[in-house]
Design an enzyme around this catalytic site. Structure first.
Site, PDB file in Angstrom:
ATOM      1  N   ARG A 137       7.416  -1.170  -0.387  1.00  0.00           N
ATOM      2  CA  ARG A 137       7.925  -2.503  -0.032  1.00  0.00           C
ATOM      3  C   ARG A 137       9.452  -2.632  -0.030  1.00  0.00           C
ATOM      4  NH1 ARG A 137       4.210  -7.115  -2.659  1.00  0.00           N
ATOM      5  NH2 ARG A 137       4.978  -8.328  -0.905  1.00  0.00           N
ATOM      6  N   PRO A 138      10.107  -1.933   0.894  1.00  0.00           N
ATOM      7  CA  PRO A 138      11.575  -2.035   0.965  1.00  0.00           C
ATOM      8  C   PRO A 138      12.035  -3.393   1.507  1.00  0.00           C
ATOM      9  CG  PRO A 138      10.722  -0.739   2.796  1.00  0.00           C
ATOM     10  CD  PRO A 138       9.536  -1.072   1.930  1.00  0.00           C
ATOM     11  N   ILE A 139      13.339  -3.674   1.387  1.00  0.00           N
ATOM     12  CA  ILE A 139      13.897  -4.889   2.006  1.00  0.00           C
ATOM     13  C   ILE A 139      15.003  -4.504   2.995  1.00  0.00           C
ATOM     14  CG2 ILE A 139      13.295  -6.530   0.166  1.00  0.00           C
ATOM     15  CD1 ILE A 139      16.338  -6.378  -0.635  1.00  0.00           C
ATOM     16  N   ASP A 140      14.932  -3.252   3.494  1.00  0.00           N
ATOM     17  CA  ASP A 140      15.968  -2.763   4.407  1.00  0.00           C
ATOM     18  C   ASP A 140      16.127  -3.658   5.649  1.00  0.00           C
ATOM     19  OD1 ASP A 140      13.330  -1.798   4.934  1.00  0.00           O
ATOM     20  OD2 ASP A 140      14.132  -0.474   6.473  1.00  0.00           O
ATOM     21  N   LEU A 141      15.011  -4.223   6.126  1.00  0.00           N
ATOM     22  CA  LEU A 141      15.110  -5.030   7.349  1.00  0.00           C
ATOM     23  C   LEU A 141      15.837  -6.349   7.099  1.00  0.00           C
ATOM     24  CD1 LEU A 141      11.494  -4.370   8.732  1.00  0.00           C
ATOM     25  CD2 LEU A 141      13.618  -3.232   9.390  1.00  0.00           C
TER      26      LEU A 141
ATOM     27  N   ARG B 198       8.895 -10.180  -6.702  1.00  0.00           N
ATOM     28  CA  ARG B 198       9.673  -9.729  -5.553  1.00  0.00           C
ATOM     29  C   ARG B 198      10.274 -10.876  -4.760  1.00  0.00           C
ATOM     30  NH1 ARG B 198       9.232  -5.221  -3.258  1.00  0.00           N
ATOM     31  NH2 ARG B 198       9.531  -6.239  -1.274  1.00  0.00           N
TER      32      ARG B 198
ATOM     33  N   CYS C 132       6.057  -1.492  -5.770  1.00  0.00           N
ATOM     34  CA  CYS C 132       5.098  -2.252  -6.551  1.00  0.00           C
ATOM     35  C   CYS C 132       3.741  -1.588  -6.383  1.00  0.00           C
ATOM     36  CB  CYS C 132       5.067  -3.705  -6.111  1.00  0.00           C
ATOM     37  SG  CYS C 132       4.417  -3.911  -4.468  1.00  0.00           S
TER      38      CYS C 132
ATOM     39  N   ILE D 126      -0.893  -2.869   6.714  1.00  0.00           N
ATOM     40  CA  ILE D 126       0.378  -3.487   6.303  1.00  0.00           C
ATOM     41  C   ILE D 126       1.007  -2.749   5.115  1.00  0.00           C
ATOM     42  CG2 ILE D 126       1.526  -5.651   5.618  1.00  0.00           C
ATOM     43  CD1 ILE D 126       0.171  -5.883   8.364  1.00  0.00           C
TER      44      ILE D 126
ATOM     45  N   ASP E  49      -3.661 -10.049   2.700  1.00  0.00           N
ATOM     46  CA  ASP E  49      -3.926 -10.743   1.437  1.00  0.00           C
ATOM     47  C   ASP E  49      -5.393 -11.141   1.269  1.00  0.00           C
ATOM     48  OD1 ASP E  49      -1.368 -10.418   0.581  1.00  0.00           O
ATOM     49  OD2 ASP E  49      -0.745 -12.496   0.824  1.00  0.00           O
TER      50      ASP E  49
ATOM     51  N   ARG F 186      -0.390 -15.104 -11.350  1.00  0.00           N
ATOM     52  CA  ARG F 186       0.786 -15.212 -10.481  1.00  0.00           C
ATOM     53  C   ARG F 186       0.501 -16.112  -9.282  1.00  0.00           C
ATOM     54  NH1 ARG F 186       1.872 -10.283  -7.880  1.00  0.00           N
ATOM     55  NH2 ARG F 186       3.063 -11.772  -6.670  1.00  0.00           N
TER      56      ARG F 186
ATOM     57  N   LYS G 177       1.219 -20.791  -2.560  1.00  0.00           N
ATOM     58  CA  LYS G 177       2.253 -20.071  -3.322  1.00  0.00           C
ATOM     59  C   LYS G 177       3.301 -19.476  -2.388  1.00  0.00           C
ATOM     60  CE  LYS G 177       1.555 -15.607  -4.475  1.00  0.00           C
ATOM     61  NZ  LYS G 177       2.675 -14.720  -4.131  1.00  0.00           N
ATOM     62  N   ASN G 178       2.847 -18.829  -1.314  1.00  0.00           N
ATOM     63  CA  ASN G 178       3.782 -18.114  -0.438  1.00  0.00           C
ATOM     64  C   ASN G 178       4.616 -19.045   0.439  1.00  0.00           C
ATOM     65  OD1 ASN G 178       3.045 -15.734  -1.528  1.00  0.00           O
ATOM     66  ND2 ASN G 178       1.896 -14.975   0.257  1.00  0.00           N
TER      67      ASN G 178
HETATM   68  C1  UD1 Z   1       4.590 -11.364   2.271  1.00  0.00           C
HETATM   69  C2  UD1 Z   1       3.722 -12.100   1.282  1.00  0.00           C
HETATM   70  C3  UD1 Z   1       2.612 -11.193   0.791  1.00  0.00           C
HETATM   71  C4  UD1 Z   1       1.858 -10.603   1.978  1.00  0.00           C
HETATM   72  C5  UD1 Z   1       2.814  -9.963   2.971  1.00  0.00           C
HETATM   73  C6  UD1 Z   1       2.129  -9.494   4.269  1.00  0.00           C
HETATM   74  C7  UD1 Z   1       5.212 -13.716   0.227  1.00  0.00           C
HETATM   75  C8  UD1 Z   1       5.972 -14.090  -0.987  1.00  0.00           C
HETATM   76  N1  UD1 Z   1       4.550 -12.549   0.171  1.00  0.00           N
HETATM   77  O1  UD1 Z   1       5.189 -10.259   1.588  1.00  0.00           O
HETATM   78  O2  UD1 Z   1       1.727 -11.963  -0.011  1.00  0.00           O
HETATM   79  O3  UD1 Z   1       0.986  -9.593   1.488  1.00  0.00           O
HETATM   80  O4  UD1 Z   1       3.821 -10.910   3.363  1.00  0.00           O
HETATM   81  O5  UD1 Z   1       1.515 -10.564   4.891  1.00  0.00           O
HETATM   82  O6  UD1 Z   1       5.162 -14.443   1.218  1.00  0.00           O
HETATM   83  N2  UD1 Z   1       8.899  -3.901   5.347  1.00  0.00           N
HETATM   84  C9  UD1 Z   1       9.879  -2.955   5.522  1.00  0.00           C
HETATM   85  N3  UD1 Z   1      11.174  -3.351   5.353  1.00  0.00           N
HETATM   86  C10 UD1 Z   1      11.519  -4.630   5.053  1.00  0.00           C
HETATM   87  C11 UD1 Z   1      10.517  -5.589   4.878  1.00  0.00           C
HETATM   88  C12 UD1 Z   1       9.201  -5.200   5.039  1.00  0.00           C
HETATM   89  O7  UD1 Z   1       9.589  -1.796   5.794  1.00  0.00           O
HETATM   90  O8  UD1 Z   1      12.724  -4.908   4.919  1.00  0.00           O
HETATM   91  C13 UD1 Z   1       7.474  -3.511   5.509  1.00  0.00           C
HETATM   92  C14 UD1 Z   1       6.680  -3.635   4.198  1.00  0.00           C
HETATM   93  O9  UD1 Z   1       6.800  -2.496   3.395  1.00  0.00           O
HETATM   94  C15 UD1 Z   1       5.272  -3.835   4.743  1.00  0.00           C
HETATM   95  C16 UD1 Z   1       5.496  -4.667   6.022  1.00  0.00           C
HETATM   96  O10 UD1 Z   1       6.855  -4.422   6.399  1.00  0.00           O
HETATM   97  O11 UD1 Z   1       4.711  -2.593   5.087  1.00  0.00           O
HETATM   98  C17 UD1 Z   1       5.267  -6.134   5.886  1.00  0.00           C
HETATM   99  O12 UD1 Z   1       5.983  -6.621   4.764  1.00  0.00           O
HETATM  100  P1  UD1 Z   1       6.455  -8.131   4.630  1.00  0.00           P
HETATM  101  O13 UD1 Z   1       5.833  -8.966   5.689  1.00  0.00           O
HETATM  102  O14 UD1 Z   1       7.939  -8.157   4.501  1.00  0.00           O
HETATM  103  O15 UD1 Z   1       5.807  -8.542   3.240  1.00  0.00           O
HETATM  104  P2  UD1 Z   1       6.453  -9.523   2.203  1.00  0.00           P
HETATM  105  O16 UD1 Z   1       7.291 -10.522   2.931  1.00  0.00           O
HETATM  106  O17 UD1 Z   1       7.073  -8.733   1.092  1.00  0.00           O
END
Ligand code: UD1
Length: 431
Positions: free
Chosen positions: A122-126, A93, A117, A331, A309, A401, A22-23
């Protein structure tokens, strides 16, 4: 809302086939937005997140044909809008993966900002900071992220992720594929799904090196073309079924998997006493060792270490292992929702901050429980398979899902599991 009824205590025996990841399928489908030519993806799992991702592509104006259930033939020649609405983003997401491709190809994108969630903020700031480094302007307008490339095209740059992010790395890799000049991603995520996406992008004509390591180099190109690609097997589904064999004291042949993608999981499970043999490069034979299971500590970390996961499923296994183990989650900040449900079934678990102490082995008894997120649901299914009596799992839309035809797969190996449904499409698939 659909529910599962599971009558536990039966050792699972037989063969189980692993579906596509899926991922990996999610970013690969998003990547089809980078080209106006046909991209064919095989081994796309039939799970709800992929149905949602397909809908997002269609809403944007792409044509998606499925000549076979698990093959998607996408043509994103006539994209009419550059917007992923809240209605879709709130259910999945991974819709944020449309940002990179839309911004790279059309110079603009609008994607609703995902909220928190069940497992954390789970921000996307990065992701956004990296897009700015590639020359985009990014603003927040009425809950939407609006990104624009000022002269219509992104510019290659050095991107340093201060934290390892999987979808962040994927988003930037897709955006940089069409940028002018070279991008280097430092502290990149190293998950197999990143490599799979890079393979697809390179087949489409991208110039990406180093995917699967912590430094990825992308030489931007003017345009990407069509390609045909098969999605890698799902390593988390594989890990879940390994635990299913062990927790029920059964014996499963797990086929069509890629053991190299879950080395840390296999190693940890072997330490606990699970016997895992590689019958051939894509088949594992799994059974419980003669001396039962022993409690072992685990900490989740980015790939190649133990994945978050698999944390919930591992915790279920630890309830059936002799001794005390600690399960530490590094994580996500709120990923122990399954613990209270496992406790309802008889587990002894104490939570303190990001660590759970599991006291095993305790007898598990069937009980009504609630699924709270995708992997938490999997851990409840595993506990229910090991428990005596009947477990009713509510809110299994979470499991739909990400686990393809899980009822059918488990029934085929002897589990007593039934879906109570009002989702006829999903049910039909499982008959
Ligand atoms: C992906 C996977 C999810 C898995 C996760 C960690 C998909 C669709 N989903 O989620 O199944 O649990 O990797 O292996 O592939 N973070 C920030 N800012 C950002 C982005 C991330 O602070 O802009 C933090 C998150 O809150 C978290 C950590 O970084 O604490 C890792 O997150 P991330 O690897 O981005 O997870 P996803 O890509 O959302």
């Amino acid at each position: 809302m659909d529910k599962f009824i599971i009558n536990g205590g039966k050792p699972l025996k037989g063969k189980i086939e692993i579906s596509g990841a899926k991922n990996s399928a999610l970013p690969c489908l998003a990547a089809t937005l980078l080209s106006s030519e046909v991209v064919i993806l095989h081994n796309v799992p039939y799970v709800k997140d992929l149905i949602t991702q397909r809908r997002l592509l269609e809403d944007l104006g792409a044509t998606v044909l499925t000549p076979e259930l698990r093959t998607h033939k996408v043509k994103a020649a006539n994209i009419e809008t550059f917007e992923a609405p809240y209605e879709l983003v709130k259910t999945m997401r991974a819709s944020v993966l449309a940002l990179g491709p839309l911004l790279a190809r059309f110079g603009q994108a609008k994607v609703s900002l995902p909220g928190g969630c069940a497992i954390g903020t789970r921000p996307i700031d990065l992701h956004l900071k990296a897009f700015e480094q590639l020359g985009a302007t990014v603003s927040l307008e009425s809950g939407d992220v609006v990104a624009r490339a000022p002269k219509g095209r992104l510019i290659g740059a050095d991107v340093h992720f201060e934290k390892v992010t999987v979808t962040g790395t994927e988003n930037v890799m897709m955006a940089a594929a069409l940028a002018s000049g070279k991008t280097t991603i430092h502290n990149a995520a190293q998950e197999p799904e990143i490599e799979d996406l890079a393979d697809l992008l390179n087949k489409m004509g991208a110039r990406i090196k180093g995917a699967g390591t912590d430094q990825i180099e992308i030489e931007g190109v003017e345009a990407l073309g069509g390609a045909e690609h098969t999605i890698i097997p799902d390593r988390i589904e594989t890990g879940t079924f390994i635990v299913a064999a062990a927790i029920t004291g059964g014996e499963l042949e797990i086929k069509n998997c890629e053991p190299a993608h879950l080395k840390a999981v296999i190693e940890k499970l072997r330490e606990t006493g699970v016997v895992i043999e590689e019958l051939n490069p894509t088949t594992l034979l799994v059974k419980c060792g003669d001396n039962g299971l022993t409690a072992k500590d685990v900490t989740t970390e980015p790939h190649p270490l133990f994945p978050t996961d698999m944390q919930a499923q591992y915790m279920a296994l630890m309830t059936q292992s002799e001794g005390v183990s600690t399960v530490t989650e590094t994580i996500f900040e709120n990923r122990f929702m399954h613990a209270s449900e496992l406790i309802r079934m008889g587990a002894k678990i104490e939570i303190s901050g990001n660590t759970a102490r599991v006291h095993g082995k305790t007898e598990l008894m069937g009980a009504p429980v609630q699924a709270s997120d995708l992997r938490a649901s999997a851990s409840l299914v595993l506990a229910a398979l090991a428990a005596t009596g009947e477990t009713l799992i509510d809110r299994v839309y979470h499991i739909d899902r990400g686990y393809e035809t899980i009822v059918k797969k488990l029934r085929n190996v002897g589990a007593e599991i039934e879906r109570i449904t009002d989702n006829m499409a999903m049910a039909a698939e499982e008959v």
